[in-house]
Motif scaffolding. Structure first.
Motif, mmCIF file in Angstrom:
data_model
loop_
_atom_site.group_PDB
_atom_site.id
_atom_site.type_symbol
_atom_site.label_atom_id
_atom_site.label_comp_id
_atom_site.label_asym_id
_atom_site.label_seq_id
_atom_site.Cartn_x
_atom_site.Cartn_y
_atom_site.Cartn_z
ATOM 1 N N ASP A 38 0.827 -1.204 0.000
ATOM 2 C CA ASP A 38 0.000 0.000 0.000
ATOM 3 C C ASP A 38 0.865 1.258 0.000
ATOM 4 O OD1 ASP A 38 -2.280 -1.540 0.012
ATOM 5 O OD2 ASP A 38 -2.574 -1.389 2.200
ATOM 6 N N LEU A 39 1.928 1.248 0.806
ATOM 7 C CA LEU A 39 2.834 2.391 0.847
ATOM 8 C C LEU A 39 3.508 2.601 -0.502
ATOM 9 C CD1 LEU A 39 4.525 1.929 4.343
ATOM 10 C CD2 LEU A 39 2.936 3.726 3.664
ATOM 11 N N LEU A 40 3.907 1.513 -1.133
ATOM 12 C CA LEU A 40 4.543 1.598 -2.441
ATOM 13 C C LEU A 40 3.570 2.160 -3.482
ATOM 14 C CD1 LEU A 40 7.004 1.026 -4.198
ATOM 15 C CD2 LEU A 40 6.074 -1.252 -4.600
ATOM 16 N N ALA A 41 2.344 1.697 -3.476
ATOM 17 C CA ALA A 41 1.335 2.190 -4.423
ATOM 18 C C ALA A 41 1.054 3.674 -4.192
ATOM 19 C CB ALA A 41 0.048 1.381 -4.286
ATOM 20 N N GLU A 42 1.005 4.068 -2.932
ATOM 21 C CA GLU A 42 0.764 5.474 -2.598
ATOM 22 C C GLU A 42 1.920 6.353 -3.072
ATOM 23 O OE1 GLU A 42 0.510 8.084 1.438
ATOM 24 O OE2 GLU A 42 -0.590 6.177 1.445
ATOM 25 N N GLU A 43 3.141 5.916 -2.839
ATOM 26 C CA GLU A 43 4.312 6.674 -3.284
ATOM 27 C C GLU A 43 4.393 6.723 -4.813
ATOM 28 O OE1 GLU A 43 6.491 8.587 -1.572
ATOM 29 O OE2 GLU A 43 5.190 8.182 0.131
ATOM 30 N N LYS A 44 4.051 5.635 -5.470
ATOM 31 C CA LYS A 44 4.066 5.589 -6.930
ATOM 32 C C LYS A 44 3.034 6.568 -7.494
ATOM 33 C CE LYS A 44 3.799 2.364 -10.776
ATOM 34 N NZ LYS A 44 3.564 0.986 -11.191
ATOM 35 N N ASP A 45 1.864 6.596 -6.895
ATOM 36 C CA ASP A 45 0.815 7.514 -7.326
ATOM 37 C C ASP A 45 1.274 8.967 -7.151
ATOM 38 O OD1 ASP A 45 -1.921 8.150 -8.179
ATOM 39 O OD2 ASP A 45 -2.148 8.878 -6.104
ATOM 40 N N ARG A 46 1.876 9.254 -6.015
ATOM 41 C CA ARG A 46 2.360 10.600 -5.752
ATOM 42 C C ARG A 46 3.470 10.974 -6.741
ATOM 43 N NH1 ARG A 46 4.395 12.474 0.083
ATOM 44 N NH2 ARG A 46 4.953 10.308 0.015
ATOM 45 N N TYR A 47 4.340 10.028 -7.083
ATOM 46 C CA TYR A 47 5.413 10.259 -8.052
ATOM 47 C C TYR A 47 4.833 10.552 -9.437
ATOM 48 C CZ TYR A 47 9.106 9.242 -11.385
ATOM 49 O OH TYR A 47 9.976 9.311 -12.428
ATOM 50 N N ILE A 48 3.859 9.788 -9.855
ATOM 51 C CA ILE A 48 3.249 9.983 -11.176
ATOM 52 C C ILE A 48 2.576 11.350 -11.247
ATOM 53 C CG2 ILE A 48 1.386 9.184 -12.674
ATOM 54 C CD1 ILE A 48 2.169 6.317 -11.845
ATOM 55 N N ARG A 49 1.875 11.726 -10.193
ATOM 56 C CA ARG A 49 1.217 13.036 -10.171
ATOM 57 C C ARG A 49 2.243 14.173 -10.206
ATOM 58 N NH1 ARG A 49 -4.237 12.782 -8.912
ATOM 59 N NH2 ARG A 49 -4.910 10.744 -8.180
ATOM 60 N N LEU A 50 3.309 14.026 -9.455
ATOM 61 C CA LEU A 50 4.357 15.043 -9.436
ATOM 62 C C LEU A 50 5.029 15.148 -10.800
ATOM 63 C CD1 LEU A 50 5.928 17.055 -7.681
ATOM 64 C CD2 LEU A 50 7.487 15.204 -7.108
ATOM 65 N N PHE A 51 5.274 14.036 -11.446
ATOM 66 C CA PHE A 51 5.883 14.019 -12.769
ATOM 67 C C PHE A 51 4.967 14.704 -13.792
ATOM 68 C CE2 PHE A 51 6.859 12.038 -16.865
ATOM 69 C CZ PHE A 51 8.217 12.330 -16.946
ATOM 70 N N ALA A 52 3.677 14.393 -13.737
ATOM 71 C CA ALA A 52 2.717 15.011 -14.662
ATOM 72 C C ALA A 52 2.639 16.520 -14.423
ATOM 73 C CB ALA A 52 1.338 14.373 -14.494
ATOM 74 N N GLU A 53 2.652 16.924 -13.168
ATOM 75 C CA GLU A 53 2.609 18.344 -12.841
ATOM 76 C C GLU A 53 3.860 19.052 -13.376
ATOM 77 O OE1 GLU A 53 2.673 20.960 -8.789
ATOM 78 O OE2 GLU A 53 1.436 19.157 -8.787
ATOM 79 N N PHE A 54 5.008 18.404 -13.269
ATOM 80 C CA PHE A 54 6.249 18.986 -13.779
ATOM 81 C C PHE A 54 6.226 19.095 -15.302
ATOM 82 C CE2 PHE A 54 10.717 18.539 -15.174
ATOM 83 C CZ PHE A 54 11.183 19.744 -14.672
ATOM 84 N N GLU A 55 5.690 18.091 -15.981
ATOM 85 C CA GLU A 55 5.576 18.133 -17.447
ATOM 86 C C GLU A 55 4.669 19.276 -17.879
ATOM 87 O OE1 GLU A 55 7.091 16.404 -19.985
ATOM 88 O OE2 GLU A 55 8.389 15.718 -18.361
#
Length: 179
Positions: A38-55
């Motif tokens: 669950d922690l890994l999925a949460e961190e992955k989701d946060r990473y994807i959102r941060l990456f999209a925001e940066f793009e």
């Protein structure tokens, strides 16, 4: 003695309550603790959102830079429009009263200036009598009775040429409309 017993019993009861509350909280914490997946999925989701925001940020800043370079000389272009207008008026007067050599000389300078500004993105709007009035490109100076019924609500005369810098209107064409 009975009073002491009651006080002693009261003192024991709060400890029992604390023990019960602590065991309940521990049970809740154990069931509420997220698994490593669950922690890994949460961190992955946060990473994807941060990456999209940066793009999105990169795209927005690139677009803003392009617009800045495209319209950076807008103020200079607007100030040069008065010079173009003066040249046009001078050409009309020289054509009426002057000699042919003066007219050709002034016309050469006018064309050279106009070509340099056109190379930098300046475009004159083509507006003719009889065209539809459009508030996105025209500024109505005055209204006159339409000379013919076809010119009602249309442009009767063009007072001042309008200009665009790339696709942005930097000076509206000043026109007379018929009513």
């Amino acid at each position: 003695m009975s009073d002491n017993k009651d006080i002693h019993e009261e003192n024991l009861n709060p400890q029992d309550d604390l023990t019960q509350n602590t065991s309940e909280e521990t049970a809740e914490n154990m069931t509420a603790a997220p698994s490593s997946e669950d922690l890994l999925a949460e961190e992955k989701d946060r990473y994807i959102r941060l990456f999209a925001e940066f793009e999105n940020y990169k795209k927005r800043t690139t677009k803003e830079k392009m617009e800045f370079f495209q319209y950076a000389n807008q103020d200079m272009m607007i100030s040069m429009l008065d010079v173009l207008d003066d040249f046009e008026r001078a050409l009309k007067e020289i054509a009426k009263n002057g000699n042919e050599a003066d007219l050709k000389g002034v016309e050469l300078i006018y064309q050279k200036l106009k070509n340099k500004l056109t190379d930098k993105g300046l475009k004159a709007m083509t507006v003719n009598a009889g065209d539809d009035f459009n508030v996105d490109f025209h500024e109505a100076i005055t209204q006159i009775p339409a000379p013919t019924p076809e010119l009602k609500g249309k442009i009767v005369d063009v007072i001042e040429t309008g200009y665009q810098l790339s696709d942005k209107v930097i000076r509206f064409a000043k026109v007379v409309t018929g009513n």
